[in-house]
Design an enzyme around this catalytic site. Structure first.
Site, PDB file in Angstrom:
ATOM      1  CE  LYS A 114      22.434 -15.922  -6.412  1.00 29.18           C
ATOM      2  NZ  LYS A 114      23.447 -14.464  -6.504  1.00 29.18           N
ATOM      3  NE  ARG A 187      27.689 -22.086 -13.362  1.00 28.57           N
ATOM      4  CZ  ARG A 187      27.169 -21.367 -12.461  1.00 28.57           C
ATOM      5  NH1 ARG A 187      28.111 -20.644 -11.757  1.00 28.57           N
ATOM      6  NH2 ARG A 187      25.968 -21.104 -12.284  1.00 28.57           N
ATOM      7  CG  ASP A 256      32.022 -21.913  -8.677  1.00 29.38           C
ATOM      8  OD1 ASP A 256      33.197 -21.680  -8.020  1.00 29.38           O
ATOM      9  OD2 ASP A 256      31.230 -21.681  -8.035  1.00 29.38           O
ATOM     10  CG  ASN A 257      31.172 -17.580  -8.719  1.00 28.85           C
ATOM     11  OD1 ASN A 257      30.153 -18.311  -8.963  1.00 28.85           O
ATOM     12  ND2 ASN A 257      31.363 -17.355  -7.472  1.00 28.85           N
TER      13      ASN A 257
END
Length: 471
Positions: A114, A187, A256-257
């Site tokens: 990230k 995901r 998507d999380n």
């Protein structure tokens, strides 16, 4: 490179092909200052023997690990963001760096990044992560792990020496790159992308990959899509229940999380509850309370419905509906189990536990702002009223709102009572991770590059983790 015998590379995801990810390069950062390395996590994948210089080479400059993914891959996905579909998502500031097996369990794990730079999916973003964002994620994962929530682990945090401009915090601000160790980065939105393009063949290929890599026990299932959905529903129910028992608000429960192994990850505007409040939100932009604390089960179920819609391209609807319909009962069972575990007592059975847990929630609700969430569980851990009634909140617990809870708790015995002898329970107050506390930890870093309070907090959370004994 001094990897141990526990290092077992197994880079499976790139084999899916170019429609699932894009090869990328990491940004070249002006500086690479190691701020956090998780040696306990590193030991589980055979990387704890790295020197700091070697660590930075791999997790700051992203030199490939032996026998692993080279080059890294930015993963493709879509997603519903606050229930609005967005087909322009994907790894915009991260990539899949490595896959490897966990010592002892054999689980396939990912090292993902990230803040590692721009990718084809960055859109107008700079691909970077603020240092404060990295610090917040390290704290979140440490606390959640201590509380028994399935979570990614913050593996590494390296400061990168760039000044970033952000609209939601004072700028310019410092930059970092985070590496997380996660069970999977696939995901719900990964499936959504291929369903959006009506590529049933790719949805089916992804289902086969997920079963092979993460759910091998489903290999013999007649309807593999429905069987996988049922397994994901069960994992999601467990995760949601653990969030609720921990008083945790994720904040951005977009499709998507959420990943397919039921593990919490990607922490942005999260919060831990100061006290019971179903309307408590973590994100300032969640103006309708869609992802508020009390609506998290609803949000997770809605996301599961979107995943089921993807699977409908490759199987019949009825078995998918049947799988979805298991969520409610599974969540209630998991919530009772999570609350019983948090209170450190031995389960007595579904009906008794459900009534006991409801009495705990009622006590928390009726106590309102006077009952802080985490101290409640700390005070009553092990079912010992002598601890609670001798502590700083004794007068509060003697009031009528706690009468039913105390009566029901008296019927329970301590689970692993030796835990109460741990040094953690000798403290006057438990560890919490409230918003103002995080801000106070960040202030000396921002003002004087003083990391001592942050490091001391992580050390105390580790003591809490050992005391609770959840992981």
């Amino acid at each position: 490179m001094p990897v141990s015998s526990a290092y077992q590379p197994d880079p499976l995801f790139p084999d899916l092909g170019p429609e699932f990810a894009d090869p990328v390069e990491a940004a070249r950062f002006p500086k690479t200052i190691l701020r956090h390395r998780n040696d306990r996590a590193a030991a589980t994948v055979g990387l704890d023997a790295l020197t700091d210089a070697e660590w930075v080479a791999h997790f700051g400059r992203f030199e490939p690990l032996p026998g692993n993914i080279d080059p890294p891959r930015s993963m493709r996905y879509h997603g519903h963001q606050f229930r609005t579909y967005n087909p322009e998502l994907g790894d915009g500031r991260g990539f899949l760096f490595a896959q490897l097996r966990e010592a002892g369990t054999g689980r396939l794990l990912d090292l993902g990044t990230k803040g590692s730079g721009q990718t084809p999916w960055s859109r107008s973003g700079d691909g970077r992560l603020t240092l404060k964002g990295g610090v917040r994620e390290v704290l979140a994962t440490a606390m959640l792990e201590a509380l028994g929530v399935p979570t990614s682990r913050s593996f590494s945090l390296v400061e990168t020496g760039e000044d970033l401009v952000r609209g939601d915090e004072p700028s310019p601000t410092r930059s970092s790159v985070l590496v997380r160790l996660s069970h999977s980065h696939i995901r719900f939105g990964t499936f959504q992308r291929h369903a959006f393009f009506e590529r049933a063949d790719r949805v089916d290929l992804l289902i086969e990959h997920v079963i092979e890599a993460y759910y091998p026990e489903l290999a013999g299932a007649k309807d593999r899509a429905a069987a996988l959905l049922a397994a994901v529903v069960a994992r999601a129910a467990r995760l949601t229940a653990r969030w609720m028992a921990a008083g945790f608000v994720h904040g951005v429960l977009n499709t998507d999380n959420m990943n397919i192994t039921g593990e919490s990850f990607d922490y942005g505007p999260y919060r831990f509850l100061p006290y019971s409040d179903p309307n408590f939100v973590a994100a300032y932009f969640d103006q309708t309370g869609l992802y508020s604390f009390g609506r998290q089960p609803e949000a997770v179920f809605w996301n599961l419905q979107q995943l089921a819609g993807c699977f409908s391209l490759v199987t019949q609807t009825d078995p998918l509906v049947d799988a979805l319909n298991t969520f409610g009962a599974a969540y209630r069972r998991e919530l009772a189990a999570a609350m019983v575990a948090r209170l450190g007592v031995v389960a007595q059975g579904e009906e008794a536990d459900a009534a006991f847990v409801q009495s705990a929630f009622r006590a928390l609700a009726e106590g309102g702002e006077r009952v802080r969430w985490e101290p409640f569980f700390f005070d009553w851990f092990g079912g010992r009223d002598d601890r609670a009634l001798a502590g700083p909140r004794a007068a509060l617990y003697a009031e009528p709102p706690f009468a039913e809870f105390r009566e029901r708790l008296a019927a329970y015995s301590a689970d692993r009572p030796e835990r109460l002898a741990h040094a953690y329970f000798a403290a006057a107050e438990p560890e919490e991770l409230l918003y103002d506390q995080i801000e106070a930890l960040w202030a000396p870093i921002a003002q004087a590059d003083d990391w001592s309070a942050f490091e001391a907090k992580l050390a105390r959370i580790e003591v809490a983790r050992q005391g609770w004994g959840f992981s």
